[in-house]
Design a protein around this motif. Sequence first.
Motif, short mmCIF file in Angstrom:
data_model
loop_
_atom_site.label_atom_id
_atom_site.label_comp_id
_atom_site.label_asym_id
_atom_site.label_seq_id
_atom_site.Cartn_x
_atom_site.Cartn_y
_atom_site.Cartn_z
N THR A 31 7.82 4.58 -8.82
CA THR A 31 6.44 4.12 -8.66
C THR A 31 5.68 4.53 -9.92
O THR A 31 5.73 5.69 -10.33
CB THR A 31 5.76 4.76 -7.44
N THR A 33 2.04 4.90 -11.68
CA THR A 33 0.62 5.00 -11.31
C THR A 33 -0.22 4.96 -12.57
O THR A 33 -0.01 5.73 -13.51
CB THR A 33 0.34 6.30 -10.54
N GLU A 35 -4.20 5.04 -13.46
CA GLU A 35 -5.48 5.38 -12.82
C GLU A 35 -5.24 5.51 -11.32
O GLU A 35 -4.46 6.32 -10.90
CB GLU A 35 -6.56 4.38 -13.22
N SER A 36 -5.83 4.68 -10.51
CA SER A 36 -5.62 4.80 -9.06
C SER A 36 -4.71 3.71 -8.51
O SER A 36 -4.54 3.58 -7.31
CB SER A 36 -6.96 4.76 -8.34
N LEU A 37 -4.08 2.94 -9.39
CA LEU A 37 -3.23 1.82 -8.98
C LEU A 37 -1.76 2.22 -9.06
O LEU A 37 -1.28 2.64 -10.11
CB LEU A 37 -3.48 0.61 -9.88
N SER A 38 -1.05 2.10 -7.94
CA SER A 38 0.39 2.37 -7.90
C SER A 38 1.14 1.04 -7.93
O SER A 38 0.81 0.12 -7.18
CB SER A 38 0.76 3.13 -6.63
N VAL A 39 2.14 0.97 -8.78
CA VAL A 39 2.91 -0.26 -8.96
C VAL A 39 4.39 0.02 -8.73
O VAL A 39 4.94 0.95 -9.30
CB VAL A 39 2.70 -0.84 -10.38
N LYS A 40 5.01 -0.79 -7.89
CA LYS A 40 6.46 -0.73 -7.66
C LYS A 40 7.12 -1.78 -8.55
O LYS A 40 6.55 -2.83 -8.81
CB LYS A 40 6.80 -1.01 -6.20
#
Length: 103
Positions: A31, A33, A35-40
């Motif tokens: 995962t 991250t 800033e506050s965005l989590s990306v798979k």
Amino acid sequence: GDEFVMILPEAGLENASIVAENLRCCVESLTTTVESLSVKTTISIGVTNYASVNGSKMAEEIISIADNALYVAKHSGKNSARALSFPESEYTYGSSSKQDWVD
């Protein structure tokens, strides 16, 4: 997306497919991250092998077979590893629950 090549000398189709599946699982488990965005992230992998029996194959032909396997992986749901073998391959392969194989 980006494409790259891994060369696994002497691995054989089955072992190279295991490496591909392990890589796919590792990428899937990450995962990122920002800033506050989590990306798979997921990947699709095409695998082939080359066993010289009678003559040789050109690099472009080997890459073309692997690219065809990648196409199959992308068009069968993505996030998978698919293997296609050269006709003169000495390796045999079948199906399992974690890996997808294509004749």
